[in-house]
Design a protein around this motif. Structure first.
Motif, PDB file in Angstrom:
ATOM      1  N   LYS A 191      23.503 -13.082  18.271  1.00 43.64           N
ATOM      2  CA  LYS A 191      22.195 -13.856  18.578  1.00 43.64           C
ATOM      3  C   LYS A 191      20.896 -13.288  18.216  1.00 43.64           C
ATOM      4  O   LYS A 191      20.107 -14.138  18.001  1.00 43.64           O
ATOM      5  CB  LYS A 191      22.220 -14.084  20.511  1.00 43.64           C
ATOM      6  N   ILE A 192      20.961 -12.069  18.024  1.00 43.84           N
ATOM      7  CA  ILE A 192      19.591 -11.611  17.784  1.00 43.84           C
ATOM      8  C   ILE A 192      19.216 -11.066  16.363  1.00 43.84           C
ATOM      9  O   ILE A 192      18.273 -11.003  15.880  1.00 43.84           O
ATOM     10  CB  ILE A 192      19.224 -10.501  18.870  1.00 43.84           C
ATOM     11  N   CYS A 193      20.545 -10.887  15.576  1.00 45.43           N
ATOM     12  CA  CYS A 193      20.341 -10.150  14.448  1.00 45.43           C
ATOM     13  C   CYS A 193      20.049 -11.054  13.569  1.00 45.43           C
ATOM     14  O   CYS A 193      20.865 -12.122  13.313  1.00 45.43           O
ATOM     15  CB  CYS A 193      21.584  -9.024  14.393  1.00 45.43           C
ATOM     16  N   ASP A 194      19.457 -10.406  12.332  1.00 46.98           N
ATOM     17  CA  ASP A 194      19.289 -11.303  11.143  1.00 46.98           C
ATOM     18  C   ASP A 194      20.364 -11.163  10.218  1.00 46.98           C
ATOM     19  O   ASP A 194      20.701 -12.250   9.534  1.00 46.98           O
ATOM     20  CB  ASP A 194      18.158 -11.045  10.417  1.00 46.98           C
ATOM     21  N   SER A 195      20.954 -10.009  10.114  1.00 42.25           N
ATOM     22  CA  SER A 195      22.078  -9.809   9.068  1.00 42.25           C
ATOM     23  C   SER A 195      22.846  -8.630   9.806  1.00 42.25           C
ATOM     24  O   SER A 195      22.308  -7.833  10.634  1.00 42.25           O
ATOM     25  CB  SER A 195      21.606  -9.544   7.698  1.00 42.25           C
ATOM     26  N   PHE A 196      24.071  -8.189   9.178  1.00 42.97           N
ATOM     27  CA  PHE A 196      24.807  -7.193   9.751  1.00 42.97           C
ATOM     28  C   PHE A 196      25.344  -6.371   8.828  1.00 42.97           C
ATOM     29  O   PHE A 196      25.428  -6.558   7.479  1.00 42.97           O
ATOM     30  CB  PHE A 196      26.107  -7.836  10.436  1.00 42.97           C
ATOM     31  N   VAL A 197      25.547  -5.100   8.960  1.00 41.20           N
ATOM     32  CA  VAL A 197      26.415  -3.967   8.212  1.00 41.20           C
ATOM     33  C   VAL A 197      27.490  -3.760   8.742  1.00 41.20           C
ATOM     34  O   VAL A 197      27.505  -3.063  10.199  1.00 41.20           O
ATOM     35  CB  VAL A 197      25.394  -3.015   8.003  1.00 41.20           C
ATOM     36  N   LEU A 198      28.880  -3.924   8.637  1.00 39.49           N
ATOM     37  CA  LEU A 198      30.010  -3.686   9.370  1.00 39.49           C
ATOM     38  C   LEU A 198      30.799  -2.813   8.593  1.00 39.49           C
ATOM     39  O   LEU A 198      30.948  -2.553   7.350  1.00 39.49           O
ATOM     40  CB  LEU A 198      31.133  -5.105   9.159  1.00 39.49           C
ATOM     41  N   MET A 199      31.190  -1.483   9.304  1.00 41.35           N
ATOM     42  CA  MET A 199      31.635  -0.426   8.817  1.00 41.35           C
ATOM     43  C   MET A 199      33.105  -0.139   9.602  1.00 41.35           C
ATOM     44  O   MET A 199      33.241  -0.894  10.587  1.00 41.35           O
ATOM     45  CB  MET A 199      30.703   0.642   9.522  1.00 41.35           C
ATOM     46  N   ASN A 200      33.842   0.490   8.707  1.00 41.75           N
ATOM     47  CA  ASN A 200      35.178   0.878   9.166  1.00 41.75           C
ATOM     48  C   ASN A 200      35.734   2.099   8.601  1.00 41.75           C
ATOM     49  O   ASN A 200      35.449   1.917   7.195  1.00 41.75           O
ATOM     50  CB  ASN A 200      36.287  -0.209   9.112  1.00 41.75           C
ATOM     51  N   ALA A 201      36.278   3.231   9.208  1.00 41.14           N
ATOM     52  CA  ALA A 201      36.695   4.236   8.555  1.00 41.14           C
ATOM     53  C   ALA A 201      35.571   4.781   7.538  1.00 41.14           C
ATOM     54  O   ALA A 201      35.969   5.408   6.528  1.00 41.14           O
ATOM     55  CB  ALA A 201      37.989   4.046   7.661  1.00 41.14           C
ATOM     56  N   GLY A 202      34.220   5.138   8.055  1.00 40.03           N
ATOM     57  CA  GLY A 202      33.357   5.388   7.273  1.00 40.03           C
ATOM     58  C   GLY A 202      32.657   5.005   6.416  1.00 40.03           C
ATOM     59  O   GLY A 202      31.926   5.558   5.511  1.00 40.03           O
ATOM     60  N   THR A 203      32.793   3.846   5.829  1.00 36.08           N
ATOM     61  CA  THR A 203      32.424   3.233   4.883  1.00 36.08           C
ATOM     62  C   THR A 203      32.087   1.490   5.211  1.00 36.08           C
ATOM     63  O   THR A 203      32.467   1.055   6.201  1.00 36.08           O
ATOM     64  CB  THR A 203      33.221   3.035   3.720  1.00 36.08           C
ATOM     65  N   VAL A 204      31.258   1.024   4.283  1.00 38.34           N
ATOM     66  CA  VAL A 204      30.595  -0.542   4.660  1.00 38.34           C
ATOM     67  C   VAL A 204      31.789  -1.313   4.094  1.00 38.34           C
ATOM     68  O   VAL A 204      32.184  -1.387   2.906  1.00 38.34           O
ATOM     69  CB  VAL A 204      29.485  -0.824   3.859  1.00 38.34           C
ATOM     70  N   VAL A 205      32.535  -2.124   4.872  1.00 41.51           N
ATOM     71  CA  VAL A 205      33.377  -3.000   4.671  1.00 41.51           C
ATOM     72  C   VAL A 205      32.921  -4.800   4.606  1.00 41.51           C
ATOM     73  O   VAL A 205      33.543  -5.407   3.844  1.00 41.51           O
ATOM     74  CB  VAL A 205      34.427  -3.251   5.697  1.00 41.51           C
ATOM     75  N   ALA A 206      31.492  -4.850   5.044  1.00 39.84           N
ATOM     76  CA  ALA A 206      30.891  -6.001   4.750  1.00 39.84           C
ATOM     77  C   ALA A 206      29.571  -6.010   5.088  1.00 39.84           C
ATOM     78  O   ALA A 206      29.353  -5.178   5.819  1.00 39.84           O
ATOM     79  CB  ALA A 206      31.849  -7.309   5.615  1.00 39.84           C
ATOM     80  N   ALA A 207      28.572  -6.725   4.537  1.00 41.21           N
ATOM     81  CA  ALA A 207      27.436  -7.208   4.753  1.00 41.21           C
ATOM     82  C   ALA A 207      26.736  -8.400   4.540  1.00 41.21           C
ATOM     83  O   ALA A 207      27.147  -9.104   3.681  1.00 41.21           O
ATOM     84  CB  ALA A 207      26.477  -5.791   3.845  1.00 41.21           C
ATOM     85  N   GLY A 208      25.722  -8.587   5.040  1.00 42.04           N
ATOM     86  CA  GLY A 208      24.950  -9.721   4.978  1.00 42.04           C
ATOM     87  C   GLY A 208      24.758 -10.635   6.389  1.00 42.04           C
ATOM     88  O   GLY A 208      25.015 -10.126   7.492  1.00 42.04           O
ATOM     89  N   ASN A 209      24.276 -11.766   6.346  1.00 40.17           N
ATOM     90  CA  ASN A 209      23.820 -12.509   7.468  1.00 40.17           C
ATOM     91  C   ASN A 209      25.373 -13.280   7.920  1.00 40.17           C
ATOM     92  O   ASN A 209      26.356 -12.991   7.203  1.00 40.17           O
ATOM     93  CB  ASN A 209      22.965 -13.692   7.116  1.00 40.17           C
TER      94      ASN A 209
END
Length: 236
Positions: A191-209
């Motif tokens: 609800k509140i974030c403009d975009s996201f950085v999704l992490m798993n196992a120490g690295t970024v697996v997805a990013a964006g709105n």
């Protein structure tokens, strides 16, 4: 305007230098970025790397402007046993070299906002976890920095405290501040974030709105939770 740019090739500790790797993110003026991931994904380690708190760091962290223009609000309250709440605020003001009249105005307003005015001369060690978390929020907001780096702010906060926190954070964003916030509370983050950085196992697996995250997950109508779950399955 880009307020924070992070490029981490790898970072960690002397016994494990690759706790996190290939982490790239940025925070712009007025933007709220959600740093999302399961326990052990590397979110808190990423924040420590940004704060310069890791012994091993291969990468670059750039804050716009000069001097101390960010506030870090940790997941666990860090308080001095023998200082009252007001003395904590005065200590922070001295470190920030704040003008006395500016400090007094901001401190009293924040104490009122978070309903702690009546206990400002009490020792925070006697407070509940939620009250201690509010103390950390007040200390973070006191400087009115360009960037807020916040680690799991909702832990211990009741609904009223959460509402007050988000309201004041939104006011800061309207004034041009940027926010990087790590959280497990995905419904609120959506609800509140403009975009996201999704992490798993120490690295970024997805990013964006959310729309971009949905596209990466091939879930056109998926919630952040559903996308998050799908990404974790895909990364196994």
């Amino acid at each position: 305007m880009e307020l924070l740019k992070v490029t981490i090739n790898h970072a960690g500790y002397s016994g494990n230098t690759d706790v996190i790797k290939k982490v790239d993110l940025s925070v712009k003026s007025g933007e709220l970025i959600g740093l999302i991931g399961p326990n052990g994904a590397g979110k808190s380690t990423t924040i420590k790397a940004i704060m310069g708190l890791l012994p091993v760091m291969d990468g670059k962290v750039e804050f716009a402007g000069e001097g101390r223009n960010y506030s870090y609000i940790p997941e666990q309250p860090v308080l001095y046993e023998r200082l009252t709440l007001w003395e904590h605020l005065e200590l922070a003001a001295a470190v920030y070299e704040m003008e006395r009249n500016v400090f007094l105005s901001r401190a009293e307003d924040l104490l009122k906002l978070f309903h702690l005015s009546e206990v400002k001369h009490h020792l925070p060690g006697t407070f509940s976890k939620g009250m201690q978390q509010k103390v950390m929020l007040i200390l973070g907001f006191l400087l009115e920095p360009a960037v807020y780096v916040v680690d799991e702010p909702f832990l211990g906060l009741d609904p009223r405290g959460t509402k007050d926190f988000l309201s004041h954070l939104n006011q800061a964003r309207v004034k041009g501040a940027g926010v990087l916030m790590s959280t497990h509370v995905l419904d609120t983050a959506e609800k509140i974030c403009d975009s996201f950085v999704l992490m798993n196992a120490g690295t970024v697996v997805a990013a964006g709105n959310l729309m971009e995250i949905r596209k990466q997950c091939q879930l056109p109508e998926g919630s952040l939770f559903e996308c998050f779950d799908q990404l974790l399955e895909n990364s196994k």
